[in-house]
Design an enzyme around this catalytic site. Structure first.
Site, PDB file in Angstrom:
ATOM      1  N   LEU A   8       0.852  -1.187   0.000  1.00 26.36           N
ATOM      2  CA  LEU A   8       0.000   0.000   0.000  1.00 26.36           C
ATOM      3  C   LEU A   8       0.887   1.234   0.000  1.00 26.36           C
ATOM      4  CD1 LEU A   8      -2.591  -1.052   2.764  1.00 26.36           C
ATOM      5  CD2 LEU A   8      -2.620  -1.575   0.308  1.00 26.36           C
ATOM      6  N   LEU A  10       3.316   3.806  -2.974  1.00 25.56           N
ATOM      7  CA  LEU A  10       4.518   3.693  -3.807  1.00 25.56           C
ATOM      8  C   LEU A  10       5.235   5.051  -3.819  1.00 25.56           C
ATOM      9  CD1 LEU A  10       6.029   1.580  -5.481  1.00 25.56           C
ATOM     10  CD2 LEU A  10       4.649   2.186  -7.457  1.00 25.56           C
ATOM     11  N   VAL A  13       9.420   5.164   0.305  1.00 26.26           N
ATOM     12  CA  VAL A  13       9.693   3.879   0.938  1.00 26.26           C
ATOM     13  C   VAL A  13       9.180   2.726   0.077  1.00 26.26           C
ATOM     14  CG1 VAL A  13       9.325   2.475   2.996  1.00 26.26           C
ATOM     15  CG2 VAL A  13       9.598   4.949   3.219  1.00 26.26           C
ATOM     16  N   GLY A  14       7.982   2.878  -0.469  1.00 26.67           N
ATOM     17  CA  GLY A  14       7.421   1.821  -1.325  1.00 26.67           C
ATOM     18  C   GLY A  14       8.298   1.569  -2.534  1.00 26.67           C
ATOM     19  N   VAL A 129      10.957   2.761  13.528  1.00 23.96           N
ATOM     20  CA  VAL A 129      11.912   3.447  14.415  1.00 23.96           C
ATOM     21  C   VAL A 129      13.331   3.238  13.898  1.00 23.96           C
ATOM     22  CG1 VAL A 129      12.769   3.696  16.775  1.00 23.96           C
ATOM     23  CG2 VAL A 129      10.424   2.934  16.397  1.00 23.96           C
ATOM     24  N   GLU A 187      10.726  19.572   6.956  1.00 26.98           N
ATOM     25  CA  GLU A 187       9.520  19.763   6.156  1.00 26.98           C
ATOM     26  C   GLU A 187       9.007  21.190   6.271  1.00 26.98           C
ATOM     27  OE1 GLU A 187       6.647  16.619   6.254  1.00 26.98           O
ATOM     28  OE2 GLU A 187       8.104  15.239   7.119  1.00 26.98           O
ATOM     29  N   LYS A 202       8.140   7.361  18.502  1.00 29.49           N
ATOM     30  CA  LYS A 202       9.154   6.309  18.409  1.00 29.49           C
ATOM     31  C   LYS A 202       9.551   5.766  19.776  1.00 29.49           C
ATOM     32  CE  LYS A 202      10.889   8.008  13.984  1.00 29.49           C
ATOM     33  NZ  LYS A 202      11.806   8.993  13.354  1.00 29.49           N
ATOM     34  N   GLY A 304      15.368   7.739   4.863  1.00 28.04           N
ATOM     35  CA  GLY A 304      15.841   7.571   3.499  1.00 28.04           C
ATOM     36  C   GLY A 304      15.268   6.313   2.888  1.00 28.04           C
TER      37      GLY A 304
END
Lengths: 431, 431
Positions: A8, A10, A13-14, A129, A187, A202, A304
């Protein structure tokens, strides 16, 4: 084919995860038994860094979590909703979960793990984390034979980057933040990072694993780095410290099977010879103390695409290995094994060292008056330094020995009301 | 009762492990399903730090590995024999193995893992490398989705302690060694530590896991720290380095599924800003680079009863979890999965930076001559410093850029034969 994934999201990370899985040479051979079966995206038209068959990409995420052929749902979309609902639906449908979503887990962990235990599925969260750092699985496995005494982490790369630059350049928070935003290290809305909320998510997760109980996110004390000034960084430096945003979970009265713990996020003076003091830039590190192991630290990239994809894929690998070898019984090293809540110590009961900076109007006798207020509350001082002047005001910096936070705060209130005191610009805890 | 342990040896590590297992409060609850069934010792009469029923202690180790009721053999006796034979016998009898014995594994790994695979049992060795640091299991699991590019470790506490003190005190190797022996940080016969042999055992094991192939111990290049002088430590310091005994395994031409690797132990100049540079004293750290994870480092106590007992117990925990949940199939994240040997690159083919110190008779033109010899072999120099005098001899220190070791050695031989060169007291590699 082997185990079927429904991914779920993209985004960064996807995409990193798909790239890793599509390029198996030199990696664990078990990855080759994984099929990227469905990938849920917002738009089919967007151009993408990875090539996937048309039959794989789809926009109907509900259809993926309801597809009976999917074995594992990899939730890498982020955000609270629809991530939470999709995870719960997938669990209800008997699918294992891999997620990088610290916000969903720290807020809805009880709901998610209760349903997962009921459905007999695993919810894996190595990527939630510490980015690529293997920390969740070591806490579940290798380190779990220890009585954990404390988990202390630099778990937010953005704030560590900002504090590192403030330290190296002698710059102001707001200037470095603006530059970090330009460079993409912070951000546009930096609230979650600079207010410590991301770190709070975390440490709630780490504390839950380390101390084997659930944590209510609202029980995590949280202070961000906005009030950290270049002045304090410079004084800290002189006194032998660097200032880091630490996320800390520690037992208060060890050892017992359900000890009260303190869970908190705040800027902290870290002695320069402590392993966490040299963790700079966007890196993360988690420092763990336990009995009988002593002190260990796990260090690496906190974010990353590659680092997070590594953690997501390692969770998938763990599930695939488990699906291939285990009977129906839940593996006690993968699953969540607690259902009670940890007992949280109020901040007033915390015992810690403090750093405080005072601006005083009247020099003669003021150190004595400050000392008396502290002494009356049983706060003993490690050092008192009259450091300089700001205009007509003299600046005094104190570092205390270990004190009960409540006692310290009372002494501070009394000091604040002294006529000689102009203001108390900074109060920071010391590791 | 649950899973029955046969523990071989009740020295430091054995005692620490028994203490941990006997005191389960606050640890993983699965530990309570473990029974310390038999403990093999040399003498029944010795007074011990742990209390065990008389029926548990015995001197007949063969009887323990042959006892059909024993599920797991915990080999914490050390040494090559009878440890090797007892492990092999236990495997033949279908028992899983937990061992802290790096020497047996690095020398007889092929024999041991071949029989273990045949018998369908696991050989667990978290305690063999890095004391309490979780590194073996992360390499088998979390990190195994990566293409590992390098594993660089400070894996011998004794030599790190000696080098740290030489650095801090400006002392000679032999003086610090003598003191370390007095204080119990170095053994009476320090050969295995100071010659790098212990580190070689450990990097052979780490390389085997990271690069998924067997390693012949004799293929591990090994240089100890006896020749590291306080002079070189001082020059390294000025040039921005600290000297560490590193154990290194790295790919030479990544990426491929069985890349040639270089495996070696030698004193190394480490840039001060590298995470390994600040690992001091008896601590260990393993720095791992992989694709796509980037760089991670695992840090902790490299030895000691508690740290090693933590690792031994975590292996036992992993086996118990596996015995409770798995079918007959071997779990691909616990077992050994390779049978071929890694391809080892000869040292002459290694590409690395070098540090060299020359004593020269004749100052005028000697730097030019050294430069010419290097240049003729394609060795480019990063810095050349004429640093001082030792009597009538001038001291020249050079640091090269990356060079093929074979080319560097040829240039060095030519330089050595120059009439202006008195001697070349030090040649060290640079990370």
């Amino acid at each position: 084919m082997g185990v079927k994934l429904g991914i779920l999201g993209l985004g960064t990370v996807g995409t990193g995860t798909v790239q890793l899985l599509q390029d198996g040479t030199g990696r664990h051979p078990l990855l080759q038994e994984i099929e990227i079966y469905k990938v849920g995206v917002r738009s089919l038209d967007k151009s993408r860094a990875v090539t996937l068959p048309k039959s794989v990409l789809m926009t109907d995420l509900d259809a993926i979590v309801n597809d009976p052929k999917v074995d594992i749902i990899v939730e890498v979309m982020g955000g609270l909703e629809p991530a939470r609902s999709l995870i719960l639906k997938a669990i209800e449908n008997g699918k294992h979960i891999v997620t990088a979503n610290k916000a969903v887990i720290s807020r809805f962990g009880e709901e998610i793990f209760t349903s997962a235990n009921k459905a007999g599925v695993y919810v894996m969260l190595e990527a939630a984390v510490g980015g690529g750092i293997p920390v969740i699985q070591p806490l579940k496995q290798s380190l779990s034979v220890n009585r954990i005494q404390s988990v202390t982490g630099i778990v937010n790369g953005t704030t560590n980057y900002i504090l590192t630059r403030m330290q190296l350049e002698g710059s102001n928070f707001s200037d470095v933040l603006a530059d970090a935003q330009k460079l993409g290290y912070a951000e546009a809305d930096p609230t979650a990072d600079v207010e410590g909320l991301d770190a709070a998510d975390k440490i709630a997760i780490l504390a839950s694993l380390a101390f084997d109980g659930r944590i209510k996110l609202e029980d995590v004390y949280c202070e961000g780095i906005r009030q950290v000034s270049k002045t304090d960084i410079a004084y800290a430096e002189k006194l032998g410290f660097v200032i880091k945003l630490l996320a800390i979970a520690q037992t208060v009265i060890p050892p017992s099977s359900n000890p009260p713990i303190s869970v908190r996020v705040h800027p902290t003076l870290v002695p320069k010879n402590h392993p966490l003091a040299s963790i700079n830039g966007v890196n993360n590190a988690i420092f763990i103390e336990g009995e009988p192991i002593g002190q260990v630290m796990l260090f690496g990239p906190g974010a990353g695409a590659g680092a997070t994809a590594s953690s997501v894929s390692s969770d998938i690998l763990n599930l695939v290995a488990s699906l291939k070898t285990s009977t129906a019984l839940p593996n006690p090293l993968l699953g969540c094994r607690h259902q009670h809540y940890c007992q949280i110590t109020p901040m007033a009961e915390l015992v810690t060292r403090f750093y405080a900076r005072f601006l005083t109007r009247d020099q003669s006798g003021v150190i004595g008056k400050i000392g008396t207020c502290f002494g009356d509350r049983g706060v003993s001082l490690e050092s008192v330094v009259q450091t300089g002047f700001q205009g007509e005001l003299a600046e005094i910096v104190v570092v205390t020995h270990d004190v009960r936070e409540g006692d310290f705060r009372q002494a501070l209130a009394e000091i604040h009301s002294l006529p000689a005191i102009d203001s108390i610009p900074s109060v920071l805890r010391v590791l």
